[in-house]
Motif scaffolding. Structure first.
Motif, PDB file in Angstrom:
ATOM      1  N   GLY A  26     -23.960  32.086  57.388  1.00 47.76           N
ATOM      2  CA  GLY A  26     -24.533  31.742  58.940  1.00 47.76           C
ATOM      3  C   GLY A  26     -25.798  32.448  59.021  1.00 47.76           C
ATOM      4  N   PHE A  27     -26.118  33.085  60.104  1.00 49.86           N
ATOM      5  CA  PHE A  27     -27.464  33.735  60.484  1.00 49.86           C
ATOM      6  C   PHE A  27     -28.222  34.578  59.335  1.00 49.86           C
ATOM      7  N   PRO A  28     -29.455  34.655  59.172  1.00 47.07           N
ATOM      8  CA  PRO A  28     -29.791  35.434  57.945  1.00 47.07           C
ATOM      9  C   PRO A  28     -29.192  36.939  58.015  1.00 47.07           C
ATOM     10  N   PHE A  29     -28.472  37.162  57.133  1.00 49.91           N
ATOM     11  CA  PHE A  29     -27.948  38.504  57.021  1.00 49.91           C
ATOM     12  C   PHE A  29     -28.646  39.652  56.904  1.00 49.91           C
ATOM     13  N   ALA A  30     -29.807  39.601  56.482  1.00 50.50           N
ATOM     14  CA  ALA A  30     -30.680  40.772  56.299  1.00 50.50           C
ATOM     15  C   ALA A  30     -31.079  41.112  57.628  1.00 50.50           C
ATOM     16  N   TYR A  31     -30.914  40.476  58.684  1.00 50.28           N
ATOM     17  CA  TYR A  31     -31.243  41.068  60.149  1.00 50.28           C
ATOM     18  C   TYR A  31     -30.260  41.778  60.814  1.00 50.28           C
ATOM     19  N   TYR A  32     -29.176  41.700  60.340  1.00 49.12           N
ATOM     20  CA  TYR A  32     -27.862  42.524  60.812  1.00 49.12           C
ATOM     21  C   TYR A  32     -27.589  43.947  60.350  1.00 49.12           C
ATOM     22  N   GLY A  33     -27.268  44.936  61.098  1.00 51.93           N
ATOM     23  CA  GLY A  33     -26.511  46.038  60.717  1.00 51.93           C
ATOM     24  C   GLY A  33     -25.271  45.815  60.571  1.00 51.93           C
ATOM     25  N   ILE A  34     -24.374  46.459  59.956  1.00 48.85           N
ATOM     26  CA  ILE A  34     -23.061  46.289  59.518  1.00 48.85           C
ATOM     27  C   ILE A  34     -22.329  47.467  59.622  1.00 48.85           C
ATOM     28  N   SER A  35     -21.048  47.425  60.359  1.00 50.20           N
ATOM     29  CA  SER A  35     -20.216  48.541  60.211  1.00 50.20           C
ATOM     30  C   SER A  35     -18.924  48.131  59.714  1.00 50.20           C
ATOM     31  N   TRP A  36     -18.242  49.063  59.160  1.00 53.87           N
ATOM     32  CA  TRP A  36     -16.737  49.110  58.563  1.00 53.87           C
ATOM     33  C   TRP A  36     -15.907  49.924  59.635  1.00 53.87           C
ATOM     34  N   PHE A  37     -15.041  49.050  60.327  1.00 54.45           N
ATOM     35  CA  PHE A  37     -13.963  49.734  61.138  1.00 54.45           C
ATOM     36  C   PHE A  37     -12.670  49.790  60.465  1.00 54.45           C
ATOM     37  N   ARG A  38     -11.735  50.858  61.023  1.00 50.73           N
ATOM     38  CA  ARG A  38     -10.585  51.069  60.355  1.00 50.73           C
ATOM     39  C   ARG A  38      -9.579  51.144  61.590  1.00 50.73           C
ATOM     40  N   GLN A  39      -8.729  50.493  61.514  1.00 53.03           N
ATOM     41  CA  GLN A  39      -7.408  50.428  62.381  1.00 53.03           C
ATOM     42  C   GLN A  39      -6.347  50.685  62.030  1.00 53.03           C
ATOM     43  N   ALA A  40      -5.822  52.189  62.260  1.00 52.35           N
ATOM     44  CA  ALA A  40      -4.443  52.571  61.795  1.00 52.35           C
ATOM     45  C   ALA A  40      -3.534  52.292  62.482  1.00 52.35           C
ATOM     46  N   PRO A  41      -2.149  52.172  62.205  1.00 53.55           N
ATOM     47  CA  PRO A  41      -1.131  51.732  62.972  1.00 53.55           C
ATOM     48  C   PRO A  41      -1.033  52.674  64.035  1.00 53.55           C
ATOM     49  N   GLY A  42      -1.015  52.156  65.319  1.00 49.43           N
ATOM     50  CA  GLY A  42      -0.832  52.883  66.466  1.00 49.43           C
ATOM     51  C   GLY A  42      -1.919  53.733  66.994  1.00 49.43           C
ATOM     52  N   LYS A  43      -3.077  53.443  66.591  1.00 54.12           N
ATOM     53  CA  LYS A  43      -4.320  54.175  66.809  1.00 54.12           C
ATOM     54  C   LYS A  43      -5.241  53.087  66.939  1.00 54.12           C
ATOM     55  N   GLU A  44      -6.388  53.528  67.954  1.00 57.05           N
ATOM     56  CA  GLU A  44      -7.439  52.806  68.072  1.00 57.05           C
ATOM     57  C   GLU A  44      -8.524  52.425  66.815  1.00 57.05           C
ATOM     58  N   ARG A  45      -9.272  51.311  66.955  1.00 53.77           N
ATOM     59  CA  ARG A  45     -10.212  51.137  65.908  1.00 53.77           C
ATOM     60  C   ARG A  45     -11.134  52.093  65.951  1.00 53.77           C
ATOM     61  N   GLU A  46     -11.481  52.673  64.773  1.00 49.45           N
ATOM     62  CA  GLU A  46     -12.769  53.433  64.650  1.00 49.45           C
ATOM     63  C   GLU A  46     -13.923  52.947  63.637  1.00 49.45           C
ATOM     64  N   GLY A  47     -14.906  53.316  63.981  1.00 52.66           N
ATOM     65  CA  GLY A  47     -16.098  52.814  62.904  1.00 52.66           C
ATOM     66  C   GLY A  47     -16.070  54.051  61.845  1.00 52.66           C
TER      67      GLY A  47
END
Length: 124
Positions: A26-47
């Motif tokens: 899609g859009f030029p990828f090189a313009y975007y910051g990227i984060s990895w999030f983890r969502q554990a069972p029963g917990k909120e998603r966290e970066g």
């Protein structure tokens, strides 16, 4: 629009390693910051880790420092998360997310482009 697709999840024993990939289109990828999030069972998603558009600045949650490494290859439109010494508490669905105005906050609610997630299970 930025489209993101994660891959590389799976089942691994404690102490093992996995390498996740986040492929973009899609859009030029090189313009975007990227984060990895983890969502554990029963917990909120966290970066857990994030990287700026050029790859020169990275951040990590305390829980993964020294074990996870984020990197990107803008020529391949891909961000990677190398995960070593995995623990059972790392189990969850891992999502990559993109933001145009990156501020270094891996858990920011500003990330507005998301992949579908990939499951990581750490168990003996």
């Amino acid at each position: 629009q930025l489209q993101l697709v994660e891959s590389g999840g799976g089942l691994v024993q404690p102490g093992g390693s996995l390498r996740l990939s986040c492929a973009a289109s899609g859009f030029p990828f090189a313009y975007y910051g990227i984060s990895w999030f983890r969502q554990a069972p029963g917990k909120e998603r966290e970066g857990v880790s994030c990287i700026d558009s050029t790859g020169s600045s990275t951040n990590y949650a305390d829980s993964v420092k020294g074990r996870f490494t984020i990197s990107r290859d803008n020529a391949k439109n891909t961000v990677y998360l190398q995960m070593n010494n995995l623990r059972p508490e790392d189990t969850g669905v891992f999502y990559c997310a993109g933001v145009y105005y990156y501020d270094g906050d891996c858990s920011s609610n500003q990330y507005n482009y998301w992949g579908q997630g990939t499951q990581v299970t750490v168990s003996s």
